[in-house]
Design a protein around this motif. Sequence first.
Motif, short mmCIF file in Angstrom:
data_model
loop_
_atom_site.label_atom_id
_atom_site.label_comp_id
_atom_site.label_asym_id
_atom_site.label_seq_id
_atom_site.Cartn_x
_atom_site.Cartn_y
_atom_site.Cartn_z
N PHE A 1 0.83 -1.22 0.02
CA PHE A 1 -0.15 -0.10 -0.09
C PHE A 1 1.08 0.87 -0.13
O PHE A 1 1.91 1.24 0.67
N SER B 1 1.05 5.20 1.24
CA SER B 1 1.13 5.67 2.66
C SER B 1 -0.14 6.38 3.18
O SER B 1 -0.36 7.06 4.02
N TYR C 1 -3.28 -6.99 8.23
CA TYR C 1 -2.68 -5.77 8.17
C TYR C 1 -2.60 -4.93 9.45
O TYR C 1 -3.69 -4.96 10.12
N GLN D 1 -2.32 -1.11 10.76
CA GLN D 1 -2.55 0.48 10.28
C GLN D 1 -2.42 1.32 11.60
O GLN D 1 -3.23 1.63 12.27
N ARG E 1 -1.16 5.82 9.27
CA ARG E 1 -2.16 5.58 8.27
C ARG E 1 -1.53 4.51 7.16
O ARG E 1 -2.12 3.93 6.52
N GLN E 2 -0.22 4.23 7.45
CA GLN E 2 0.36 3.14 6.34
C GLN E 2 -0.24 1.75 6.86
O GLN E 2 -0.08 1.40 7.90
N MET E 3 -0.74 1.28 5.70
CA MET E 3 -1.16 -0.19 5.74
C MET E 3 0.27 -1.09 5.65
O MET E 3 0.90 -0.85 4.87
#
Lengths: 112, 115
Positions: free
Chosen positions: A103, A105, B37, B39, B43-45
């Motif tokens: 993903f 950021s 995952y 977070q 907010r980075q997964m």
Amino acid sequence: SAVISQKPSRDICQRGTSLTIQCQVDSQVTMMFWYRQQPGQSLTLIATANQGSEATYESGFVIDKFPISRPNLTFSTLTVSNMSPEDSSIYLCSASPSYGYTFGSGTRLTVV
Amino acid sequence: AQTVTQSQPEMSVQEAETVTLSCTYDTSESDYYLFWYKQPPSRQMILVIRQEAYKQQNATENRFSVNFQKAAKSFSLKISDSQLGDAAMYFCASYSGGSNYKLTFGKGTLLTVNP
């Protein structure tokens, strides 16, 4: 696994305007995905972007509102058009399928 | 259609203790993948761990391990020796094959680590 650079990291925009979010991948990937994450919520898929073809949108999302470009195997953009406060969310891009879906950021968008 | 259910909106754990986050899923496919995952507030997964359905052995990544119960369609995440940096939202996700490679996410579990 791939590394994705996403820009901008955050923005505050006026209603009625548009914002384009960019994602650059450090290696070639077949598919990229765009998600929306509303405050306190999980991720909702907006669309899947393949290189050389039109994006495939999920139910509730339309191309006029969220146009997507995928000019090559390492880059994609998502535009949030004619924004309203309801569009205030985090937008994330993702690339697949490597070891496990990398993903970006995220872009925190606030519409005022 | 795939569904992923996380029944614990919030969990808390004391530093150095062990915590287990629950996830159940539903798919009609025989070949699928499951993910956890993390977070954090940034907010980075971040991919924590992945499990291929055809593998009977539970996946392990350092302090993180899963309990994969295929018949029960359960995929729980165990965090051992919890650290303050483990505090985050944790999402369970599944991919059930096909050409679209779409992930289905659960609603998430917010983990708090108390010092």
